[in-house]
Design a protein around this motif. Structure first.
Motif, PDB file in Angstrom:
ATOM      1  N   LEU A 228       2.407  13.213  21.880  1.00 36.82           N
ATOM      2  CA  LEU A 228       3.268  12.029  21.903  1.00 36.82           C
ATOM      3  C   LEU A 228       4.527  12.307  22.718  1.00 36.82           C
ATOM      4  CD1 LEU A 228       3.342   9.145  20.724  1.00 36.82           C
ATOM      5  CD2 LEU A 228       4.630  10.064  18.784  1.00 36.82           C
ATOM      6  N   LYS A 229       4.807  11.417  23.667  1.00 33.29           N
ATOM      7  CA  LYS A 229       5.947  11.625  24.556  1.00 33.29           C
ATOM      8  C   LYS A 229       7.240  11.751  23.769  1.00 33.29           C
ATOM      9  CE  LYS A 229       5.766   9.190  28.200  1.00 33.29           C
ATOM     10  NZ  LYS A 229       5.800   8.041  29.164  1.00 33.29           N
ATOM     11  N   ASP A 230       7.472  10.854  22.839  1.00 35.70           N
ATOM     12  CA  ASP A 230       8.614  10.918  21.924  1.00 35.70           C
ATOM     13  C   ASP A 230       8.067  11.185  20.522  1.00 35.70           C
ATOM     14  OD1 ASP A 230      10.861  10.647  20.358  1.00 35.70           O
ATOM     15  OD2 ASP A 230      11.113   8.495  20.703  1.00 35.70           O
ATOM     16  N   ASN A 231       8.060  12.461  20.144  1.00 37.79           N
ATOM     17  CA  ASN A 231       7.459  12.816  18.860  1.00 37.79           C
ATOM     18  C   ASN A 231       8.503  12.968  17.755  1.00 37.79           C
ATOM     19  OD1 ASN A 231       8.629  15.189  19.678  1.00 37.79           O
ATOM     20  ND2 ASN A 231       6.834  16.471  19.312  1.00 37.79           N
ATOM     21  N   SER A 232       9.516  12.120  17.794  1.00 44.95           N
ATOM     22  CA  SER A 232      10.486  12.076  16.703  1.00 44.95           C
ATOM     23  C   SER A 232       9.794  11.604  15.433  1.00 44.95           C
ATOM     24  CB  SER A 232      11.647  11.146  17.054  1.00 44.95           C
ATOM     25  OG  SER A 232      11.190   9.812  17.214  1.00 44.95           O
ATOM     26  N   GLN A 233      10.402  11.912  14.283  1.00 50.98           N
ATOM     27  CA  GLN A 233       9.781  11.541  13.016  1.00 50.98           C
ATOM     28  C   GLN A 233       9.606  10.030  12.901  1.00 50.98           C
ATOM     29  OE1 GLN A 233       8.555  13.836  10.672  1.00 50.98           O
ATOM     30  NE2 GLN A 233       7.562  11.932  10.023  1.00 50.98           N
ATOM     31  N   PHE A 234      10.535   9.273  13.453  1.00 54.69           N
ATOM     32  CA  PHE A 234      10.441   7.823  13.397  1.00 54.69           C
ATOM     33  C   PHE A 234       9.199   7.330  14.129  1.00 54.69           C
ATOM     34  CE2 PHE A 234      11.235   3.698  15.445  1.00 54.69           C
ATOM     35  CZ  PHE A 234      11.443   2.905  14.327  1.00 54.69           C
ATOM     36  N   GLN A 235       8.966   7.861  15.339  1.00 54.80           N
ATOM     37  CA  GLN A 235       7.816   7.431  16.134  1.00 54.80           C
ATOM     38  C   GLN A 235       6.500   7.871  15.502  1.00 54.80           C
ATOM     39  OE1 GLN A 235       7.705   5.390  18.631  1.00 54.80           O
ATOM     40  NE2 GLN A 235       9.896   5.168  18.946  1.00 54.80           N
ATOM     41  N   VAL A 236       6.457   9.104  14.990  1.00 61.40           N
ATOM     42  CA  VAL A 236       5.229   9.588  14.362  1.00 61.40           C
ATOM     43  C   VAL A 236       4.909   8.768  13.113  1.00 61.40           C
ATOM     44  CG1 VAL A 236       4.119  11.558  13.246  1.00 61.40           C
ATOM     45  CG2 VAL A 236       5.541  11.917  15.269  1.00 61.40           C
ATOM     46  N   THR A 237       5.948   8.477  12.305  1.00 62.50           N
ATOM     47  CA  THR A 237       5.738   7.658  11.107  1.00 62.50           C
ATOM     48  C   THR A 237       5.274   6.258  11.484  1.00 62.50           C
ATOM     49  OG1 THR A 237       7.467   8.902   9.953  1.00 62.50           O
ATOM     50  CG2 THR A 237       6.829   6.781   9.013  1.00 62.50           C
ATOM     51  N   LYS A 238       5.783   5.743  12.582  1.00 65.08           N
ATOM     52  CA  LYS A 238       5.361   4.427  13.071  1.00 65.08           C
ATOM     53  C   LYS A 238       3.877   4.431  13.421  1.00 65.08           C
ATOM     54  CE  LYS A 238       6.488   1.087  16.737  1.00 65.08           C
ATOM     55  NZ  LYS A 238       7.360   0.838  17.920  1.00 65.08           N
ATOM     56  N   VAL A 239       3.419   5.504  14.080  1.00 63.37           N
ATOM     57  CA  VAL A 239       2.001   5.628  14.419  1.00 63.37           C
ATOM     58  C   VAL A 239       1.153   5.700  13.152  1.00 63.37           C
ATOM     59  CG1 VAL A 239       0.270   7.154  15.456  1.00 63.37           C
ATOM     60  CG2 VAL A 239       2.415   6.703  16.658  1.00 63.37           C
ATOM     61  N   ILE A 240       1.605   6.488  12.177  1.00 63.20           N
ATOM     62  CA  ILE A 240       0.866   6.642  10.915  1.00 63.20           C
ATOM     63  C   ILE A 240       0.761   5.306  10.184  1.00 63.20           C
ATOM     64  CG2 ILE A 240       0.934   7.691   8.618  1.00 63.20           C
ATOM     65  CD1 ILE A 240       2.269  10.139   9.943  1.00 63.20           C
ATOM     66  N   SER A 241       1.870   4.603  10.070  1.00 65.14           N
ATOM     67  CA  SER A 241       1.896   3.335   9.333  1.00 65.14           C
ATOM     68  C   SER A 241       0.983   2.298   9.975  1.00 65.14           C
ATOM     69  CB  SER A 241       3.324   2.802   9.247  1.00 65.14           C
ATOM     70  OG  SER A 241       4.177   3.721   8.607  1.00 65.14           O
ATOM     71  N   SER A 242       1.067   2.172  11.294  1.00 68.90           N
ATOM     72  CA  SER A 242       0.249   1.172  11.982  1.00 68.90           C
ATOM     73  C   SER A 242      -1.235   1.520  11.902  1.00 68.90           C
ATOM     74  CB  SER A 242       0.695   1.040  13.446  1.00 68.90           C
ATOM     75  OG  SER A 242       0.595   2.280  14.114  1.00 68.90           O
ATOM     76  N   SER A 243      -1.564   2.805  11.985  1.00 69.58           N
ATOM     77  CA  SER A 243      -2.965   3.231  11.941  1.00 69.58           C
ATOM     78  C   SER A 243      -3.568   3.000  10.562  1.00 69.58           C
ATOM     79  CB  SER A 243      -3.081   4.712  12.315  1.00 69.58           C
ATOM     80  OG  SER A 243      -2.533   4.961  13.591  1.00 69.58           O
ATOM     81  N   ILE A 244      -2.895   3.493   9.529  1.00 70.53           N
ATOM     82  CA  ILE A 244      -3.406   3.358   8.169  1.00 70.53           C
ATOM     83  C   ILE A 244      -3.438   1.890   7.753  1.00 70.53           C
ATOM     84  CG2 ILE A 244      -2.942   3.863   5.746  1.00 70.53           C
ATOM     85  CD1 ILE A 244      -4.086   6.218   7.175  1.00 70.53           C
ATOM     86  N   GLY A 245      -2.393   1.154   8.098  1.00 71.65           N
ATOM     87  CA  GLY A 245      -2.345  -0.260   7.739  1.00 71.65           C
ATOM     88  C   GLY A 245      -3.461  -1.069   8.375  1.00 71.65           C
ATOM     89  N   SER A 246      -3.700  -0.838   9.669  1.00 74.97           N
ATOM     90  CA  SER A 246      -4.768  -1.559  10.366  1.00 74.97           C
ATOM     91  C   SER A 246      -6.136  -1.220   9.782  1.00 74.97           C
ATOM     92  CB  SER A 246      -4.737  -1.227  11.857  1.00 74.97           C
ATOM     93  OG  SER A 246      -3.491  -1.568  12.434  1.00 74.97           O
ATOM     94  N   ALA A 247      -6.369   0.071   9.552  1.00 71.94           N
ATOM     95  CA  ALA A 247      -7.657   0.496   9.017  1.00 71.94           C
ATOM     96  C   ALA A 247      -7.877  -0.061   7.609  1.00 71.94           C
ATOM     97  CB  ALA A 247      -7.747   2.022   8.991  1.00 71.94           C
ATOM     98  N   ALA A 248      -6.843  -0.058   6.779  1.00 72.57           N
ATOM     99  CA  ALA A 248      -6.964  -0.582   5.421  1.00 72.57           C
ATOM    100  C   ALA A 248      -7.328  -2.065   5.437  1.00 72.57           C
ATOM    101  CB  ALA A 248      -5.672  -0.358   4.647  1.00 72.57           C
ATOM    102  N   GLY A 249      -6.728  -2.823   6.361  1.00 71.04           N
ATOM    103  CA  GLY A 249      -7.051  -4.241   6.475  1.00 71.04           C
ATOM    104  C   GLY A 249      -8.498  -4.472   6.845  1.00 71.04           C
ATOM    105  N   VAL A 250      -9.025  -3.673   7.783  1.00 75.38           N
ATOM    106  CA  VAL A 250     -10.425  -3.815   8.191  1.00 75.38           C
ATOM    107  C   VAL A 250     -11.353  -3.428   7.041  1.00 75.38           C
ATOM    108  CG1 VAL A 250     -12.196  -2.989   9.785  1.00 75.38           C
ATOM    109  CG2 VAL A 250      -9.885  -3.432  10.622  1.00 75.38           C
ATOM    110  N   TYR A 251     -11.048  -2.315   6.359  1.00 72.81           N
ATOM    111  CA  TYR A 251     -11.881  -1.892   5.230  1.00 72.81           C
ATOM    112  C   TYR A 251     -11.915  -2.942   4.123  1.00 72.81           C
ATOM    113  CZ  TYR A 251     -12.680   2.926   6.797  1.00 72.81           C
ATOM    114  OH  TYR A 251     -13.098   4.033   7.483  1.00 72.81           O
TER     115      TYR A 251
END
Length: 416
Positions: A228-251
């Protein structure tokens, strides 16, 4: 230029796409049956809680990754900071888990492609027998697509194939939604499906690993952190939240509508329930595309863990927090070993349901809950007992309990 020396170029969007593609795999097909094992309302709750627990594990791992040097985060590197004598066993568990999932992807290809061919053929003549052979299709996809993609060094290089795979997820959702609103019941006897709002049986404990396995993408969180180009905790947490949230909605969508369509007797592979038609055949083909492009997302961390295992006792790696990058020859041999090994197992074994149940009970719970919890606790061992530290310990304990319960019931299943 070595992979470890190349500048990070990944964006939050590309990382989120890769994580979502890692999450949304074979768990999609079995989610309706998972809900049927416990009932609609508890099933919805378990999916949500599994997503939250998985997100916590990813968050704790990302916090631990920040304690490593440079952009060389891995389970091995964090193990050297916390439990150095156990590092090789952690990576071994990851390698076995990822290898087992990769094998399951090849088996799905072999199971679905003959059905796709049969959907467009009224009769199977002698000339069609080869096209109905599962081993033929496993060989074709392995040679034409999986092999070249698996040799890519950077996970971010797979972002475009991940987009194609996510299109396959949309197709599967379209099939489930279409037949959910179909006026005629699709149950074998033509009657209305039997829906249970709450139904608890011991079958739930055998299928509990599915809920855990469905959200397991933790083997790739370090590649996200490193690339990740900007691997600050904020950006990484943003990636985690969007990934888990999207997958949970599909499931939730697939699980609920699939269960409401077929009822409590829904098969563990929901795509097999739908009637033969070009529309459904296209969906089965879309699933094949999904697993083909998901295979490299399992081969990548499997190879990385295998590299750490092989370098664990080597003179040049002894005492280092991060072993040196593999040579071109070693990289080629490791990748080839993974490809050939998974191919030979897939063409030999047609069913790995029980094996994957054990892999999910052990590998997924270890990667998703136990390791994130104990890593975070060890790093903050001397700090006050704040909510983060308490949550990490609770997550590890939860993982141990899930592993013990699921293994017990699956062992009982084997004995019976």
């Amino acid at each position: 230029m070595n992979y470890e020396e190349s500048p990070p170029t990944a964006t939050p969007a590309s990382c989120a796409i890769n994580l979502v593609n890692t999450i949304l795999g074979t768990g999609l097909l079995a989610m309706p049956a998972a809900l049927a094992s416990i009932g609609l309302i508890p099933g919805i709750a378990v999916v949500f809680l599994s997503a939250v627990a998985s997100g916590m594990g990813l968050y704790f791992l990302s916090r631990c990754a920040a304690r490593t040097e440079g952009r060389n985060a891995s389970f091995f590197a964090i193990s050297k900071l916390t439990w150095p004598n156990l590092a090789v066993f952690f990576d071994l568990a990851i390698a076995i888990k990822c290898f087992g999932v990769a094998v399951s992807y090849l088996i799905i290809i072999g199971d679905l492609m003959p059905q796709v061919v049969a959907s467009f053929s009224d009769h199977a003549g002698a000339q069609d027998q080869m096209l109905l052979d599962r081993r033929f299709w496993i060989t074709v996809f392995m040679a034409m697509t999986i092999l070249p993609l698996s040799f890519l060094r950077k996970l971010d290089s797979l972002k475009y194939t991940s987009i194609v795979a996510l299109v396959a997820v949309v197709y599967l959702c379209a099939i489930v939604i279409y037949y959910f609103f179909a006026p005629t019941p699709l149950t074998p006897d033509g009657k209305e499906p039997v829906i249970e709002l709450v139904s608890f049986t011991v079958v739930f404990f055998r299928r509990l690993p599915l809920f855990v396995f469905a959200f397991t993408c933790h083997q790739n969180i370090f590649s996200v952190y490193n690339e990740l180009k900007d691997n600050s905790q904020f950006q990484v947490t943003k990636v985690i939240s969007s990934s888990i949230g999207s997958a949970a909605g599909v499931y939730q969508a697939i699980g609920i509508m699939g269960y409401l369509t077929f009822g409590k007797d829904v098969l563990s592979n929901v795509i097999l329930e739908y009637p033969q038609s070009p529309f459904v055949a296209g969906g089965r083909l879309a699933i094949v595309v999904l697993v083909v492009f998901s295979y490299p997302l399992q081969a990548h961390p499997c190879r990385a863990s295998l590299d750490k295992i092989l370098a664990w006792r080597s003179p040049e790696a002894r005492g280092l927090k991060v072993p040196p990058p593999p040579s071109a020859l070693k990289y080629f041999i490791m990748t080839t070993t993974i490809l050939v090994g998974s191919y030979l197992i897939a063409i030999t074994v047609s069913e790995l349901d029980l094996v994957l149940a054990f892999v999910g009970s052990t590998g997924s719970t270890t990667i998703s809950f136990i390791l994130p919890g104990i890593f975070y606790y060890k790093i903050h061992e001397n700090d006050p007992w704040k909510p983060g530290k308490i949550s990490a310990v609770c997550l590890a304990i939860y993982g141990i309990l899930v592993m013990g319960v699921c293994l017990t019931f699956n062992i009982i299943r084997v004995v019976k």
